[in-house]
Design an enzyme around this catalytic site. Structure first.
Site, PDB file in Angstrom:
ATOM      1  N   PRO A 142       0.831  -1.213   0.000  1.00 56.85           N
ATOM      2  CA  PRO A 142       0.000   0.000   0.000  1.00 56.85           C
ATOM      3  C   PRO A 142       0.867   1.265   0.000  1.00 56.85           C
ATOM      4  CG  PRO A 142      -0.759  -1.562   1.665  1.00 56.85           C
ATOM      5  CD  PRO A 142       0.541  -2.095   1.121  1.00 56.85           C
ATOM      6  N   SER A 143       0.278   2.345  -0.473  1.00 53.36           N
ATOM      7  CA  SER A 143       0.914   3.661  -0.500  1.00 53.36           C
ATOM      8  C   SER A 143       2.182   3.674  -1.338  1.00 53.36           C
ATOM      9  CB  SER A 143       1.218   4.145   0.932  1.00 53.36           C
ATOM     10  OG  SER A 143       0.034   4.207   1.688  1.00 53.36           O
ATOM     11  N   ARG A 144       2.295   2.725  -2.245  1.00 54.73           N
ATOM     12  CA  ARG A 144       3.443   2.638  -3.157  1.00 54.73           C
ATOM     13  C   ARG A 144       4.778   2.466  -2.443  1.00 54.73           C
ATOM     14  NH1 ARG A 144       2.671   2.776  -8.052  1.00 54.73           N
ATOM     15  NH2 ARG A 144       4.702   3.583  -8.631  1.00 54.73           N
ATOM     16  N   LEU A 145       4.740   1.984  -1.218  1.00 54.52           N
ATOM     17  CA  LEU A 145       5.969   1.691  -0.476  1.00 54.52           C
ATOM     18  C   LEU A 145       6.345   0.229  -0.714  1.00 54.52           C
ATOM     19  CD1 LEU A 145       5.360   3.666   2.826  1.00 54.52           C
ATOM     20  CD2 LEU A 145       6.800   4.282   0.867  1.00 54.52           C
ATOM     21  N   HIS A 146       6.575  -0.075  -1.970  1.00 54.07           N
ATOM     22  CA  HIS A 146       6.831  -1.444  -2.395  1.00 54.07           C
ATOM     23  C   HIS A 146       8.151  -1.972  -1.844  1.00 54.07           C
ATOM     24  CE1 HIS A 146       3.594  -0.404  -5.029  1.00 54.07           C
ATOM     25  NE2 HIS A 146       4.332   0.401  -5.765  1.00 54.07           N
TER      26      HIS A 146
END
Length: 165
Positions: A142-146
């Site tokens: 989530p939140s592009r915190l890959h």
């Protein structure tokens, strides 16, 4: 898998190919050696691969040197292919301009030529193996915190690095 190549002067190209083997030496695929990808790999034997699974938010990226598979490996894979695939490989001048009638005529000629025998491995057909200099594992979050983890080969060992998303 997506296979990306570049000409010696940097013109990139990407296409989807079927991975037909994986081992400690790398990832194997087979093709017409006179195709566009074969010509580029002959001139610049390096490539990148991408495996993407959108549904589970995962991706694997690979970069490395490319080498031809052995003749024995190419023959073993060729012999395991369905007859129609082998005839099609003989008939198709892959990546070259051709019209449907000419392709049909070429296939008819190949079918007649090999009516009583199995089509042998053509000189213009074989496989490549993409070795691994770098391998990156990507997991969506989530939140592009890959999560991104890269393994990089050095002369001494593999180096594991966490990358920012």
């Amino acid at each position: 898998m997506t296979l990306a190549t570049a000409t010696p002067d940097g013109l990139p190209s990407a296409r989807t190919v079927l991975m037909r083997g994986i081992d400690e030496r790398g990832f194997a695929f087979y093709t017409n050696l006179e195709s566009a990808k074969g010509e580029v790999l002959a001139a610049n034997p390096r490539a990148a691969l991408v495996f993407h699974w959108r549904e589970v938010e995962r991706q694997v990226r690979v970069t490395g040197p490319v080498a031809r598979v052995s003749d024995a490996e190419a023959i073993a894979y060729w012999d395991a292919r369905p007859r129609g695939h082998r005839l099609g490989a003989w008939a198709s001048p892959q990546s070259h301009v051709i019209d449907a009638e000419a392709l049909d005529a070429r296939l008819a000629d190949v079918e007649a030529r090999f009516a009583e025998s199995d089509p042998p491995l053509p000189e213009f057909w074989g496989g490549y193996r993409v070795g691994v200099d770098e391998l990156e594992l990507w997991q969506g979050r989530p939140s592009r915190l890959h999560d991104r983890v890269r393994y990089r080969r050095t002369a001494e060992a593999w180096v594991r690095e966490q990358l920012a998303p």
